[in-house]
Scaffold this motif. Sequence first.
Motif, PDB file in Angstrom:
ATOM      1  N   ILE A  97      -4.451   4.015   7.290  1.00 20.75           N
ATOM      2  CA  ILE A  97      -3.949   4.647   6.263  1.00 20.75           C
ATOM      3  C   ILE A  97      -2.564   3.852   6.009  1.00 20.75           C
ATOM      4  CG2 ILE A  97      -2.395   6.800   5.662  1.00 20.75           C
ATOM      5  CD1 ILE A  97      -4.349   8.443   7.387  1.00 20.75           C
ATOM      6  N   GLY A  98      -2.086   3.531   6.892  1.00 22.76           N
ATOM      7  CA  GLY A  98      -0.745   2.611   6.628  1.00 22.76           C
ATOM      8  C   GLY A  98      -0.770   1.298   6.026  1.00 22.76           C
ATOM      9  N   CYS A  99      -2.007   0.624   6.165  1.00 19.83           N
ATOM     10  CA  CYS A  99      -2.741  -0.602   5.580  1.00 19.83           C
ATOM     11  C   CYS A  99      -2.825  -0.284   4.062  1.00 19.83           C
ATOM     12  CB  CYS A  99      -3.603  -1.130   6.382  1.00 19.83           C
ATOM     13  SG  CYS A  99      -3.297  -2.014   7.732  1.00 19.83           S
ATOM     14  N   GLY A 100      -3.730   1.045   3.895  1.00 24.73           N
ATOM     15  CA  GLY A 100      -3.826   1.304   2.773  1.00 24.73           C
ATOM     16  C   GLY A 100      -2.772   1.442   1.627  1.00 24.73           C
ATOM     17  N   VAL A 101      -1.838   2.362   2.205  1.00 28.36           N
ATOM     18  CA  VAL A 101      -0.580   2.656   1.499  1.00 28.36           C
ATOM     19  C   VAL A 101       0.251   1.337   1.029  1.00 28.36           C
ATOM     20  CG1 VAL A 101       1.700   3.745   1.714  1.00 28.36           C
ATOM     21  CG2 VAL A 101      -0.371   5.013   2.295  1.00 28.36           C
TER      22      VAL A 101
END
Length: 108
Positions: A97-101
Amino acid sequence: MFGGKFSIVWLLALLCVLVKLTEGGECCRSHYDVTGHVMTERWCDNYCCIQGNMYSCCNNWFLRAPARDRSTFCVNWFTRHMWVPILVALIIIGLLIGCGVCCCCLCC
């Protein structure tokens, strides 16, 4: 070297290579000791070793137990410590999720 997105890609590639090079430990399978008592399987951070007739955990590759007495996965250990795979899954989901954001913020 490169700026922006390329430096993040190089950092992630380096991290993947470093993770692949590490060893994650191994499991000493259950066995009978010299007195006939059952020794349950145990997870070792580095190597499952044999010293005399006893199996224990150690850091010396040359003392490793034979392949039939060790494994790369301890089913009973993970059953007793169910929180470990759950925690790992939550960390992986958080990282994804952090990489996607982060990627969306850099691209937009």
